[in-house]
Scaffold this active site. Sequence first.
Site, PDB file in Angstrom:
ATOM      1  CG  ASP A   1     -14.996  -5.607  -1.897  1.00 53.54           C
ATOM      2  OD1 ASP A   1     -13.867  -5.596  -1.673  1.00 53.54           O
ATOM      3  OD2 ASP A   1     -15.958  -6.449  -1.812  1.00 53.54           O
TER       4      ASP A   1
ATOM      5  NE  ARG B   1      -2.690  -1.373   3.242  1.00 52.54           N
ATOM      6  CZ  ARG B   1      -3.070  -2.666   3.714  1.00 52.54           C
ATOM      7  NH1 ARG B   1      -4.044  -3.396   2.935  1.00 52.54           N
ATOM      8  NH2 ARG B   1      -2.726  -3.132   5.075  1.00 52.54           N
TER       9      ARG B   1
ATOM     10  CG  ASN C   1     -18.818 -10.141 -10.250  1.00 52.36           C
ATOM     11  OD1 ASN C   1     -17.513 -10.168 -10.373  1.00 52.36           O
ATOM     12  ND2 ASN C   1     -19.404 -11.307 -10.015  1.00 52.36           N
TER      13      ASN C   1
ATOM     14  CB  CYS D   1      -3.600 -13.981  -1.358  1.00 48.37           C
ATOM     15  SG  CYS D   1      -5.802 -14.073  -1.519  1.00 48.37           S
TER      16      CYS D   1
ATOM     17  CG  PHE E   1     -10.816  -7.955  -6.181  1.00 47.52           C
ATOM     18  CD1 PHE E   1     -11.792  -8.886  -5.972  1.00 47.52           C
ATOM     19  CD2 PHE E   1      -9.981  -7.923  -7.065  1.00 47.52           C
ATOM     20  CE1 PHE E   1     -12.273  -9.537  -7.093  1.00 47.52           C
ATOM     21  CE2 PHE E   1     -10.374  -8.560  -8.258  1.00 47.52           C
ATOM     22  CZ  PHE E   1     -11.509  -9.328  -8.322  1.00 47.52           C
TER      23      PHE E   1
HETATM   24  N1  SAH Z   1      -7.002  -5.097  -1.144  1.00 47.33           N
HETATM   25  C1  SAH Z   1      -7.746  -5.033   0.153  1.00 47.33           C
HETATM   26  C2  SAH Z   1      -8.173  -6.654   0.375  1.00 47.33           C
HETATM   27  C3  SAH Z   1      -8.911  -7.334  -0.599  1.00 47.33           C
HETATM   28  S1  SAH Z   1      -9.405  -8.844   0.082  1.00 47.33           S
HETATM   29  C4  SAH Z   1      -6.968  -4.406   1.398  1.00 47.33           C
HETATM   30  O1  SAH Z   1      -5.735  -4.131   1.128  1.00 47.33           O
HETATM   31  O2  SAH Z   1      -7.345  -4.410   2.227  1.00 47.33           O
HETATM   32  C5  SAH Z   1     -10.595  -9.242  -1.275  1.00 47.33           C
HETATM   33  C6  SAH Z   1     -11.999  -8.291  -1.566  1.00 47.33           C
HETATM   34  O3  SAH Z   1     -12.694  -8.683  -2.574  1.00 47.33           O
HETATM   35  C7  SAH Z   1     -12.993  -8.754  -0.394  1.00 47.33           C
HETATM   36  O4  SAH Z   1     -13.212  -7.483   0.014  1.00 47.33           O
HETATM   37  C8  SAH Z   1     -14.247  -9.339  -0.920  1.00 47.33           C
HETATM   38  O5  SAH Z   1     -15.261  -8.660  -0.477  1.00 47.33           O
HETATM   39  C9  SAH Z   1     -14.039  -8.934  -2.658  1.00 47.33           C
HETATM   40  N2  SAH Z   1     -14.713  -9.691  -3.430  1.00 47.33           N
HETATM   41  C10 SAH Z   1     -14.477 -10.905  -3.708  1.00 47.33           C
HETATM   42  N3  SAH Z   1     -15.095 -11.416  -4.586  1.00 47.33           N
HETATM   43  C11 SAH Z   1     -15.261 -10.200  -5.444  1.00 47.33           C
HETATM   44  C12 SAH Z   1     -15.827 -10.083  -6.879  1.00 47.33           C
HETATM   45  N4  SAH Z   1     -16.215 -11.245  -7.695  1.00 47.33           N
HETATM   46  N5  SAH Z   1     -16.171  -8.893  -7.230  1.00 47.33           N
HETATM   47  C13 SAH Z   1     -15.911  -7.650  -6.245  1.00 47.33           C
HETATM   48  N6  SAH Z   1     -15.261  -8.006  -5.007  1.00 47.33           N
HETATM   49  C14 SAH Z   1     -15.099  -9.048  -4.594  1.00 47.33           C
END
Ligand code: SAH
Length: 399
Positions: free
Chosen positions: A249, A211, A282, A343, A227
């Site tokens: 998200d 970050r 999505n 991950c 995400f």
């Molecule tokens: N980058 C973030 C962590 C991401 S975790 C950080 O630094 O804090 C992954 C995220 O993807 C979660 O919040 C989950 O709600 C979201 N997610 C999962 N599948 C998804 C999809 N198909 N479309 C959008 N968001 C999604």
Amino acid sequence: MAELILHRGKERSLFKRHPWLFDTAVARLSGHARPGDTVTVQSADGRPLAKAAYSPHSKIRARVWSFDVTTTIDHAFFKRRVAEAVARRAALPELAGQQGLRLIHAESDGLPGVIADKYGDTVVVQLTSAGADKWRAAIVAALQKATGCARIYERSDSEVRGLEGLEPVTGWLHGAAPAGEIIIEEHGVKMAVDIVVGHKTGFYLDQRDNRRLLAGFSAGRRVLNCFCYTGGFSLQALAGGAASVLSIDSSQPALQQAAANLALNPQLAAARAHDVEWRAANVFDELRKLKAVGESFDLIVLDPPKFAPSASHAERASRAYKDINLLACKLLTPGGLLMTYSCSGGIGLELFQKIVASAAIDSGRTARIVKRLQGSADHPVDLAFPEGEYLKGLLLQVD
Ligand code: SAH
């Protein structure tokens, strides 16, 4: 103490100090052991090799506490291992003063099944194996002693507990709920952490360094954060001077928390309000829509959830990774930056790079690696336990 006797030749992984013993390696249990009990692991010819936690319901039939068979697994053992893990972080200047910090990273800190994350003076523990579950009281006492924290909360509601035959467990183990929200500061940005309903223990500490890296590349750029969860990358992009940030998200609560996090940082919120959007969608669909309406971005972050928890999911996961990376390449302006992650334990670094390479080719773009990315230093990887290296990423410049 019961003995776990291995099939002939199956002691080899122990000589390489790998802490997992699969059911296929085990010939029999001699004596009686309940889930989580300590057993002595023995080779087929009767040599004692390790002390391990027995887990009859799991394919990982035992997890090694110590490769020294003279070690007694007791309260003092956990006090030592926890203190060592905390000291390991304290010895790394780059982690000094972090309010959000992973204190124990399971196998890589010699404590299989034990995760402990610190948010200010609150510690959140997650116990995911029968052995860790059994030693809860010892682990909690050791954490209290090593950190002097005000409170400890248990978030043992991870799905993997089911594989060990364990029920979900959550609740306060020491101290009581704080009066207000738990707020940590990361690289000068305040973030609220919901330890009760948030993902994992509440926050993705593993992406802390990445970050900060993003903030350094954000000035003047139009950023797309896919995400976004509670907005960690988005707020760092704003702190770094991004021209605009669109965050996507699928989770409404996560997006609400993200917007609330922005409000916690008036220095960012005031200056940028009109250029910030939190969009519930999505990502797979939304990237297509953005392309269809001719949108483009200078910097895109892809930090999806674990598409492949294990190698058996690798094929389907590969298609998902390829899809989003292909779409992201198409949405980037020439010379734009793509920060892309996996991950998934089931997708290794080499495979991930191949997937992204084929996505770039299919998008008709040339992508070059600027930097390889990994988890922060409080998520160490024991070289004997490559499974610990679950987070891998690439920073790419896409022409
Ligand atoms: N980058 C973030 C962590 C991401 S975790 C950080 O630094 O804090 C992954 C995220 O993807 C979660 O919040 C989950 O709600 C979201 N997610 C999962 N599948 C998804 C999809 N198909 N479309 C959008 N968001 C999604």
